[in-house]
Scaffold this motif. Structure first.
Motif, mmCIF file in Angstrom:
data_model
loop_
_atom_site.group_PDB
_atom_site.id
_atom_site.type_symbol
_atom_site.label_atom_id
_atom_site.label_comp_id
_atom_site.label_asym_id
_atom_site.label_seq_id
_atom_site.Cartn_x
_atom_site.Cartn_y
_atom_site.Cartn_z
ATOM 1 N N ALA A 92 -9.613 9.392 -1.006
ATOM 2 C CA ALA A 92 -9.223 8.265 -1.853
ATOM 3 C C ALA A 92 -7.702 8.157 -1.851
ATOM 4 C CB ALA A 92 -9.751 8.469 -3.267
ATOM 5 N N LEU A 93 -7.181 6.954 -1.631
ATOM 6 C CA LEU A 93 -5.746 6.731 -1.552
ATOM 7 C C LEU A 93 -5.257 5.934 -2.748
ATOM 8 C CD1 LEU A 93 -5.517 5.661 2.217
ATOM 9 C CD2 LEU A 93 -5.192 7.954 1.265
ATOM 10 N N HIS A 94 -3.968 6.093 -3.051
ATOM 11 C CA HIS A 94 -3.367 5.273 -4.096
ATOM 12 C C HIS A 94 -3.350 3.818 -3.635
ATOM 13 C CE1 HIS A 94 -2.282 8.633 -6.583
ATOM 14 N NE2 HIS A 94 -1.654 9.221 -5.589
ATOM 15 N N LYS A 95 -3.320 2.893 -4.591
ATOM 16 C CA LYS A 95 -3.446 1.470 -4.286
ATOM 17 C C LYS A 95 -2.463 0.972 -3.226
ATOM 18 C CE LYS A 95 -3.613 -3.117 -6.408
ATOM 19 N NZ LYS A 95 -3.551 -3.876 -7.674
ATOM 20 N N PRO A 96 -1.156 1.274 -3.310
ATOM 21 C CA PRO A 96 -0.230 0.753 -2.296
ATOM 22 C C PRO A 96 -0.590 1.182 -0.875
ATOM 23 C CG PRO A 96 0.982 1.544 -4.196
ATOM 24 C CD PRO A 96 -0.429 1.988 -4.374
ATOM 25 N N LYS A 97 -0.924 2.482 -0.684
ATOM 26 C CA LYS A 97 -1.269 2.960 0.648
ATOM 27 C C LYS A 97 -2.620 2.429 1.074
ATOM 28 C CE LYS A 97 -1.333 6.993 3.653
ATOM 29 N NZ LYS A 97 -1.143 8.462 3.771
ATOM 30 N N HIS A 98 -3.544 2.307 0.128
ATOM 31 C CA HIS A 98 -4.869 1.766 0.451
ATOM 32 C C HIS A 98 -4.741 0.348 0.997
ATOM 33 C CE1 HIS A 98 -9.208 1.070 0.068
ATOM 34 N NE2 HIS A 98 -8.904 -0.106 -0.483
ATOM 35 N N LEU A 99 -3.948 -0.477 0.330
ATOM 36 C CA LEU A 99 -3.762 -1.855 0.780
ATOM 37 C C LEU A 99 -3.050 -1.904 2.131
ATOM 38 C CD1 LEU A 99 -2.751 -3.599 -2.576
ATOM 39 C CD2 LEU A 99 -4.956 -3.677 -1.400
ATOM 40 N N LEU A 100 -2.103 -0.982 2.346
ATOM 41 C CA LEU A 100 -1.392 -0.932 3.624
ATOM 42 C C LEU A 100 -2.345 -0.587 4.761
ATOM 43 C CD1 LEU A 100 1.198 -0.962 5.321
ATOM 44 C CD2 LEU A 100 1.551 1.441 4.677
ATOM 45 N N MET A 101 -3.213 0.405 4.540
ATOM 46 C CA MET A 101 -4.173 0.790 5.564
ATOM 47 C C MET A 101 -5.179 -0.333 5.836
ATOM 48 S SD MET A 101 -3.310 3.780 6.676
ATOM 49 C CE MET A 101 -1.597 3.287 6.389
ATOM 50 N N CYS A 102 -5.566 -1.041 4.776
ATOM 51 C CA CYS A 102 -6.494 -2.164 4.946
ATOM 52 C C CYS A 102 -5.859 -3.245 5.812
ATOM 53 C CB CYS A 102 -6.880 -2.744 3.587
ATOM 54 S SG CYS A 102 -7.990 -1.701 2.625
ATOM 55 N N LYS A 103 -4.577 -3.499 5.593
ATOM 56 C CA LYS A 103 -3.873 -4.491 6.402
ATOM 57 C C LYS A 103 -3.851 -4.082 7.862
ATOM 58 C CE LYS A 103 0.527 -6.971 6.752
ATOM 59 N NZ LYS A 103 1.883 -7.150 6.171
ATOM 60 N N ARG A 104 -3.634 -2.784 8.126
ATOM 61 C CA ARG A 104 -3.610 -2.293 9.500
ATOM 62 C C ARG A 104 -4.993 -2.279 10.127
ATOM 63 N NH1 ARG A 104 0.847 2.645 8.853
ATOM 64 N NH2 ARG A 104 2.632 1.244 8.516
ATOM 65 N N LEU A 105 -6.030 -2.318 9.297
ATOM 66 C CA LEU A 105 -7.395 -2.436 9.807
ATOM 67 C C LEU A 105 -7.705 -3.869 10.209
ATOM 68 C CD1 LEU A 105 -9.396 -0.214 7.282
ATOM 69 C CD2 LEU A 105 -9.044 0.255 9.708
ATOM 70 N N GLY A 106 -6.771 -4.771 9.932
ATOM 71 C CA GLY A 106 -6.980 -6.174 10.247
ATOM 72 C C GLY A 106 -7.623 -6.945 9.120
ATOM 73 N N MET A 107 -7.647 -6.373 7.905
ATOM 74 C CA MET A 107 -8.290 -7.029 6.780
ATOM 75 C C MET A 107 -7.322 -7.989 6.106
ATOM 76 S SD MET A 107 -10.608 -3.992 5.138
ATOM 77 C CE MET A 107 -11.661 -5.219 4.376
ATOM 78 N N ASP A 108 -7.863 -9.139 5.700
ATOM 79 C CA ASP A 108 -7.071 -10.188 5.063
ATOM 80 C C ASP A 108 -7.664 -10.483 3.690
ATOM 81 O OD1 ASP A 108 -5.604 -12.366 4.318
ATOM 82 O OD2 ASP A 108 -5.699 -13.356 6.265
ATOM 83 N N PHE A 109 -6.821 -10.396 2.673
ATOM 84 C CA PHE A 109 -7.272 -10.624 1.301
ATOM 85 C C PHE A 109 -6.965 -12.057 0.843
ATOM 86 C CE2 PHE A 109 -7.126 -6.123 1.706
ATOM 87 C CZ PHE A 109 -8.057 -5.616 0.814
ATOM 88 N N SER A 110 -6.724 -12.966 1.754
ATOM 89 C CA SER A 110 -6.306 -14.321 1.371
ATOM 90 C C SER A 110 -7.180 -15.385 2.039
ATOM 91 C CB SER A 110 -4.847 -14.554 1.757
ATOM 92 O OG SER A 110 -4.649 -14.338 3.148
ATOM 93 N N PHE A 111 -8.490 -15.210 1.963
ATOM 94 C CA PHE A 111 -9.411 -16.158 2.586
ATOM 95 C C PHE A 111 -9.710 -17.374 1.704
ATOM 96 C CE2 PHE A 111 -11.218 -13.013 5.762
ATOM 97 C CZ PHE A 111 -10.813 -13.763 6.845
ATOM 98 N N SER A 112 -9.164 -17.422 0.499
ATOM 99 C CA SER A 112 -9.498 -18.518 -0.409
ATOM 100 C C SER A 112 -9.133 -19.872 0.175
ATOM 101 C CB SER A 112 -8.777 -18.326 -1.749
ATOM 102 O OG SER A 112 -7.379 -18.219 -1.555
ATOM 103 N N LYS A 113 -8.061 -19.952 0.939
ATOM 104 C CA LYS A 113 -7.655 -21.221 1.536
ATOM 105 C C LYS A 113 -8.704 -21.717 2.534
ATOM 106 C CE LYS A 113 -4.834 -18.948 5.087
ATOM 107 N NZ LYS A 113 -3.474 -18.826 5.691
ATOM 108 N N PHE A 114 -9.369 -20.783 3.217
ATOM 109 C CA PHE A 114 -10.423 -21.180 4.152
ATOM 110 C C PHE A 114 -11.626 -21.728 3.387
ATOM 111 C CE2 PHE A 114 -8.683 -19.793 8.094
ATOM 112 C CZ PHE A 114 -7.839 -18.752 7.768
ATOM 113 N N ASN A 115 -11.904 -21.169 2.216
ATOM 114 C CA ASN A 115 -12.998 -21.669 1.406
ATOM 115 C C ASN A 115 -12.730 -23.103 0.966
ATOM 116 O OD1 ASN A 115 -14.482 -19.295 1.488
ATOM 117 N ND2 ASN A 115 -13.383 -18.405 -0.239
ATOM 118 N N GLU A 116 -11.503 -23.377 0.575
ATOM 119 C CA GLU A 116 -11.138 -24.706 0.097
ATOM 120 C C GLU A 116 -11.237 -25.751 1.202
ATOM 121 O OE1 GLU A 116 -7.888 -23.008 -3.158
ATOM 122 O OE2 GLU A 116 -7.226 -24.207 -1.434
ATOM 123 N N GLU A 117 -10.953 -25.335 2.433
ATOM 124 C CA GLU A 117 -11.002 -26.266 3.547
ATOM 125 C C GLU A 117 -12.368 -26.338 4.196
ATOM 126 O OE1 GLU A 117 -7.994 -25.022 6.216
ATOM 127 O OE2 GLU A 117 -6.355 -25.271 4.785
#
Length: 222
Positions: free
Chosen positions: A194-219
């Motif tokens: 288990a990682l602290h939130k900042p490192k967890h989010l950094l690793m998720c980004k390097r996994l290619g994960m995107d937390f900003s899909f809401s704009k795609f939902n709107e379109e």
């Protein structure tokens, strides 16, 4: 479990931990499950993004191990993730089948799992496109790397099961290469603890994960 296997590698470690108590869960275990559900509820728009032309024909795999991370059994946890086209295509977070008495042994076992996963993906990708370079396995333990590249059978490692040296055979046959990566850049770390939130989010980004899909939902495109 369905989400973790399909599209959410960020919860792989957490799901593996709570899965240990499927037969006899306690209130504390249910609290952990609720935390995972709350996390998923807050990240409903999260997904893996694959980018056309991003490192095309290049397959990379990261392997890591948390030595003795399971306090109940003393076993280590293996973490493996393979990346292609800018996103994770395969990931593993599992407890090792035997107790590793050293960090090197735990890393060798994890590297062996990573090598097997890489060979399967190499054959799969080769049927779809041309690989531009030999697949690379990234490990953050220097001793494990030396064992993979050195054919000598060291006295201190003779207790390690022969099957875990599968990666050495692949290196000698030029099927894969093994390279050192700094611990802070080891993406597979998110699958071993288990990682602290900042490192967890950094690793998720390097996994290619995107937390900003809401704009795609709107379109209406997702």
């Amino acid at each position: 479990m369905y989400l973790m296997v399909g599209t959410r590698p960020d919860i792989a470690y957490a799901v593996r931990v709570v899965s240990r108590k499927l037969e006899n869960p306690t209130d504390h275990d249910w609290t952990r499950v609720k935390r995972i559900i709350r996390y998923l509820k807050g990240t409903l728009d999260t997904g893996i993004v694959y980018t056309k032309g991003h490192e095309s024909g290049i397959l990379r795999t990261f392997s890591d191990a948390d030595h003795g991370g399971d306090e109940t059994t003393g076993r280590s946890t293996s973490g493996v993730v393979s990346l292609y086209a800018g996103g994770a295509v395969s990931w593993i977070s599992q407890r090792q089948c035997s107790v590793a008495i050293s960090t090197t042994e735990a890393e060798v076992v994890a590297a062996s799992e990573g090598a097997r996963e890489m060979i399967w993906l190499k054959r799969l990708v080769a049927e779809l496109t041309e690989l531009k370079q030999t697949p690379v396995l990234y490990v953050d333990n220097e001793a494990a790397i030396r064992l993979a590249q050195n054919p000598e059978y060291h006295k201190r490692t003779k207790h390690i099961k022969t099957r875990h040296f599968f990666v050495r055979e692949l290196v000698s046959e030029y099927e894969i290469t093994v390279e050192k990566i700094e611990t802070e850049n080891q993406i597979a770390d998110v699958f071993t603890k288990a990682l602290h939130k900042p490192k967890h989010l950094l690793m998720c980004k390097r996994l290619g994960m995107d937390f900003s899909f809401s704009k795609f939902n709107e379109e209406g495109r997702y």
